[in-house]
Each structure stands twice: as structure tokens, then as C-alpha cells.
Design a protein around this motif. Structure first.
Motif, short mmCIF file in Angstrom:
data_model
loop_
_atom_site.label_atom_id
_atom_site.label_comp_id
_atom_site.label_asym_id
_atom_site.label_seq_id
_atom_site.Cartn_x
_atom_site.Cartn_y
_atom_site.Cartn_z
N ALA A 101 0.79 -1.02 0.03
CA ALA A 101 0.00 0.09 -0.05
C ALA A 101 0.95 1.21 0.00
CB ALA A 101 -1.09 -0.06 1.18
N ALA A 102 1.86 1.08 -0.02
CA ALA A 102 2.97 2.14 0.12
C ALA A 102 2.93 3.08 -1.28
CB ALA A 102 4.55 1.91 0.48
N GLU A 103 2.68 2.42 -2.23
CA GLU A 103 2.40 3.24 -3.52
C GLU A 103 1.12 2.61 -4.25
OE1 GLU A 103 4.03 5.49 -4.86
OE2 GLU A 103 5.71 5.67 -3.34
N PRO A 104 0.10 2.77 -3.59
CA PRO A 104 -1.32 2.23 -3.98
C PRO A 104 -1.71 2.91 -5.55
CG PRO A 104 -1.66 4.05 -2.68
CD PRO A 104 -0.09 3.79 -2.44
N ALA A 105 -2.37 2.12 -6.42
CA ALA A 105 -2.97 2.62 -7.49
C ALA A 105 -3.86 3.25 -7.26
CB ALA A 105 -3.08 1.47 -8.34
N VAL A 106 -4.30 4.30 -8.08
CA VAL A 106 -5.34 5.35 -7.74
C VAL A 106 -6.84 4.56 -7.54
CG1 VAL A 106 -6.84 7.23 -8.88
CG2 VAL A 106 -4.23 7.08 -8.98
N HIS A 107 -6.86 3.52 -8.38
CA HIS A 107 -8.16 2.68 -8.34
C HIS A 107 -8.20 1.81 -7.14
CE1 HIS A 107 -5.44 -0.28 -10.17
NE2 HIS A 107 -6.21 -0.95 -9.49
N ASP A 108 -7.34 1.89 -6.19
CA ASP A 108 -7.13 1.13 -5.13
C ASP A 108 -7.54 1.98 -3.85
OD1 ASP A 108 -6.78 -1.37 -6.38
OD2 ASP A 108 -4.64 -1.18 -6.21
N LEU A 109 -7.61 3.38 -3.82
CA LEU A 109 -7.73 3.99 -2.69
C LEU A 109 -9.03 4.21 -2.35
CD1 LEU A 109 -5.66 6.98 -4.00
CD2 LEU A 109 -4.96 5.50 -2.56
N VAL A 110 -10.13 3.83 -3.17
CA VAL A 110 -11.52 3.72 -2.81
C VAL A 110 -12.09 2.35 -3.21
CG1 VAL A 110 -13.85 4.91 -2.89
CG2 VAL A 110 -11.65 6.32 -2.95
N GLU A 111 -12.90 1.89 -2.08
CA GLU A 111 -13.59 0.64 -2.42
C GLU A 111 -14.99 0.99 -2.24
OE1 GLU A 111 -12.47 -2.78 0.10
OE2 GLU A 111 -10.83 -1.56 0.81
N VAL A 112 -15.88 0.26 -3.03
CA VAL A 112 -17.32 0.38 -3.19
C VAL A 112 -17.74 -1.12 -2.75
CG1 VAL A 112 -19.30 0.86 -4.47
CG2 VAL A 112 -17.39 2.02 -5.03
N VAL A 113 -18.51 -1.03 -1.35
CA VAL A 113 -18.92 -2.26 -0.90
C VAL A 113 -20.40 -2.06 -0.92
CG1 VAL A 113 -19.20 -3.49 1.23
CG2 VAL A 113 -17.08 -2.14 0.87
N ASP A 205 -8.25 5.56 13.21
CA ASP A 205 -6.88 5.60 13.21
C ASP A 205 -6.24 6.64 12.22
OD1 ASP A 205 -6.79 4.09 15.47
OD2 ASP A 205 -6.31 2.45 14.24
N GLY A 206 -7.30 7.55 11.43
CA GLY A 206 -6.89 8.46 10.55
C GLY A 206 -6.21 7.63 9.47
N SER A 207 -6.55 6.34 9.20
CA SER A 207 -5.82 5.68 7.99
C SER A 207 -7.17 5.10 7.37
CB SER A 207 -4.91 4.67 8.39
OG SER A 207 -5.68 3.66 9.42
N LEU A 208 -8.21 4.98 7.69
CA LEU A 208 -9.25 4.26 6.90
C LEU A 208 -10.72 5.08 7.58
CD1 LEU A 208 -9.48 2.01 4.95
CD2 LEU A 208 -10.29 0.56 7.12
N ALA A 209 -11.35 5.24 6.31
CA ALA A 209 -12.51 6.02 6.77
C ALA A 209 -13.87 5.17 5.97
CB ALA A 209 -12.83 7.39 5.91
N MET A 210 -15.09 5.00 6.45
CA MET A 210 -16.25 4.59 5.71
C MET A 210 -17.29 5.71 5.55
SD MET A 210 -17.90 0.98 6.59
CE MET A 210 -18.86 0.29 5.30
N VAL A 211 -17.96 5.85 4.44
CA VAL A 211 -18.95 6.58 4.23
C VAL A 211 -20.16 6.03 3.55
CG1 VAL A 211 -19.80 8.77 2.91
CG2 VAL A 211 -17.09 8.49 3.62
N ALA A 222 -21.57 1.28 0.51
CA ALA A 222 -20.70 2.38 1.33
C ALA A 222 -19.37 2.55 0.61
CB ALA A 222 -20.80 1.85 2.70
N LEU A 223 -18.75 3.55 0.77
CA LEU A 223 -17.37 3.86 0.47
C LEU A 223 -16.40 3.57 1.36
CD1 LEU A 223 -17.59 7.25 -1.71
CD2 LEU A 223 -17.64 4.56 -2.65
N VAL A 224 -15.28 2.91 1.13
CA VAL A 224 -14.17 2.68 2.15
C VAL A 224 -12.85 3.28 1.59
CG1 VAL A 224 -12.68 0.81 3.17
CG2 VAL A 224 -15.13 0.40 3.05
#
Length: 334
Positions: A101-113, A205-211, A222-224
């Protein structure tokens, strides 16, 4: 109670019965367990594979219990060993994940659940995985993922994780809204109120959010959001709403109301002030605190006399000036 070592209720009941009797015939055990004899035999064979029961020598159809201290101790030791291996595997996978995850691809930054079950499961993972802090914006309208102060942060608060929650005023009007918020405050969570929150949001933890995404027609979703500029923006949104929100003060014990109040406000006065500043009417505050309407009005009048003001707006300003209710400075993040 023994499910953690692989025994269901039937197997546990059979073992307990054997321990109680010392030894028993299949027919006697079947009657005690209200099972057919074939099912009882299968249960006993399962216990035998776990080392918890054995066939009595010299008498067909009779079984004896293995000593719990030895048999269960062995199973617990094996279970601990398996858990240790699982923890090690989880740590290695987490390290591998962080490296990738140090250099994540743009499409990996947001998941749709999508799907109610998937959204709820991911939400549970987020709150159970928090190690330092959980921040949440809570709306007054129901959505797929529950997120009141009582449910969103309860697991995290129990592990000493710092929890900050901003609820919109409509949450206070929900049937169990104040009860849940009082319980959350009693657990040491920080709760504030605003008229409306811009969106429902949970950050761990300032590293993962869910909307959560709300729609009356589409499937729950939801968006992760992973570490990224978008996550930083969501964190900034929470902090901005947090700074503008009013701290909520509620008593967890519902103590006796004191009419012979001291010179300053007592705990009930502060609860009334907090609810009124959050937007509740005198009648609503009285109902929520199980007080009479006149009691609330009399206490507010006494506070106005104490501060020397003539309007409730002035009372709110003086309450902040005197530190009865406090808002963090605009430069503060807490």
C-alpha cells in the motif's frame, strides 16, 4: 461455554452429563439429553475424538468421562497455539499489505462495498481494527450501518481507544437517542452536537474511513476510503465540524434533582444547559431528563439571575465564558 474449543451445545451437554455421572450407558445418556441413541452415539464419538470421553472396558455401550483438568487443558493449549499461529499470520499479512500500500494505485484508494451484510461486516471490521482513535459524524436518519455513539464506538471504547462523536440534533429526538448518548459519555467518549452534519462518516486511526451511501431505491452501499488526499479531506471535514459543535453533557446515573442548588450550577443545571444549547425546547429537555417543565424553567431562571442576564442567548454566551460548557479553540484539533 466450550464453543471456543470446538464443542457445540449438544456436545457440551453430553460431556457435562458424563462428568456428573462419571460413567453412563448410551441409553441412559440419551434419555438425559433427550436425543435418540444413534445421535447420542455420534455425539460420544465426537467427544472421543476430542479426548473428552472413552468407552468403558468390559462393558459394551458404556462410556466414561475423561478428567476435565487434563482433557480440557490439552484442548485449550492446542487452541492457544492455533491462535498464536493465526496472530503471526495476521501480522505478516498486515506487513505485506502495508508494503504494497506504500504506492497504491489510484483505483485502489476507494472501495465500493454493496449489500447490507457486506457493508455491516466491513463496518464492524473498521471499528474492531481501530487501535488509537475513532471519529464519527452521526445523522438522525436511519441507514444500513448503525452509528450512534452507543453502537459505533462501543467496541473501541472498551479497548481504551479514544472516541469522538458529533451527532446532529435530530439524534436527540430519537426514542433512545439520549439514553445511548448518555451511556457513551459514561464510557468516556466525547460527544458533541450540531444542527446538521454534512454526511455520515466514520474514521479509524486516521488511516481508513467509511462513508455509507444512502438511496431509497438502490442496494445499500458504502465507500471505504484508504490513506489518500481524499481521506485527508474527510478528516479535515470531521475536525471542522467537531470545532463548531457544542459539547453534550448528560448524566449517566439519573441522580436526584436538587432544588437547594449551590451558588454555581449543579450537574442537573449543566445537563439542562447542554440540551437547551443543543436546540431542545424546555418541554423536550424536561422529558429527556425526567424533570417537571416548571423545574427546568425555574432552574434556567435561576441561572439567568446568577449570571445577571435577561435573555437565554446571553445565558448561553455567559455559560461559555464561565466554562460551564466549553468549545475547543478554533486552532485546536481536539
Amino acid at each position: 461455554m466450550l464453543a471456543a474449543i470446538g464443542l457445540d451445545e449438544t456436545h457440551e451437554a453430553a460431556y457435562r452429563a458424563l462428568v456428573s455421572l462419571g460413567a453412563a450407558d448410551v441409553s441412559d445418556l440419551a434419555r438425559r439429553l433427550t436425543l435418540g441413541e444413534p445421535d447420542t452415539v455420534r455425539t460420544l464419538r465426537r467427544l472421543e475424538r476430542h479426548g473428552l470421553a472413552a468407552r468403558a472396558s468390559g462393558r459394551a455401550g458404556r462410556w466414561v468421562a475423561a478428567p476435565p483438568g487434563v482433557a480440557l487443558g490439552a484442548l485449550l493449549t492446542r487452541q492457544r497455539h492455533e491462535l498464536e499461529k493465526a496472530e503471526l499470520a495476521a501480522a505478516l499479512l498486515a506487513e505485506e499489505y502495508r508494503a504494497r500500500a506504500a504506492e497504491p494505485a489510484v483505483h485502489d484508494l476507494v472501495e465500493v462495498v454493496t449489500g447490507a451484510a457486506a457493508v455491516s461486516q466491513r463496518f464492524l471490521q473498521l471499528q474492531l481494527g481501530a487501535r488509537r482513535d475513532v471519529c464519527a459524524l452521526v445523522t438522525g436518519s436511519p441507514v444500513t450501518v448503525t452509528g450512534t455513539a452507543n453502537s459505533t464506538e462501543e467496541h473501541a471504547a472498551g479497548r481504551g481507544v479514544r472516541c469522538r462523536v458529533v451527532v446532529e440534533r435530530a439524534v436527540l429526538d430519537l426514542p433512545t437517542g439520549l439514553v445511548e448518548l448518555a451511556a457513551a459519555i459514561g464510557r468516556g467518549e466525547q460527544v458533541r452536537v450540531v444542527e446538521r452534519v454534512p454526511a455520515k462518516l466514520v474514521i479509524a486511526d486516521g488511516s481508513l474511513a467509511m462513508v455509507p451511501l444512502t438511496s431509497r431505491t438502490a442496494e445499500p452501499a458504502a465507500l471505504v476510503v484508504h490513506a489518500s488526499g481524499l481521506l485527508a479531506s474527510l478528516t479535515g471535514l470531521f475536525e471542522a465540524v467537531w470545532r463548531e459543535a457544542l459539547p453534550l453533557r448528560l448524566g449517566a446515573d439519573g441522580g436526584t434533582v436538587r432544588e437547594d442548588a449551590p451558588e454555581g450550577p449543579d450537574g442537573t443545571d449543566l445537563e439542562i444547559l447542554s440540551l437547551l444549547l443543543a436546540g431542545l425546547t424546555d418541554a423536550s429537555a424536561a422529558k429527556q431528563l425526567d424533570l417537571g417543565l416548571r423545574t427546568v424553567q425555574r432552574r434556567v431562571k435561576r441561572l439567568m439571575e446568577l449570571t445577571g442576564v435577561t435573555t437565554r442567548l446571553q445565558l448561553g454566551w455567559h455559560a461559555y465564558e464561565r466554562g460551564w460548557v466549553a468549545r475547543s479553540p478554533r486552532t485546536s484539533q481536539g
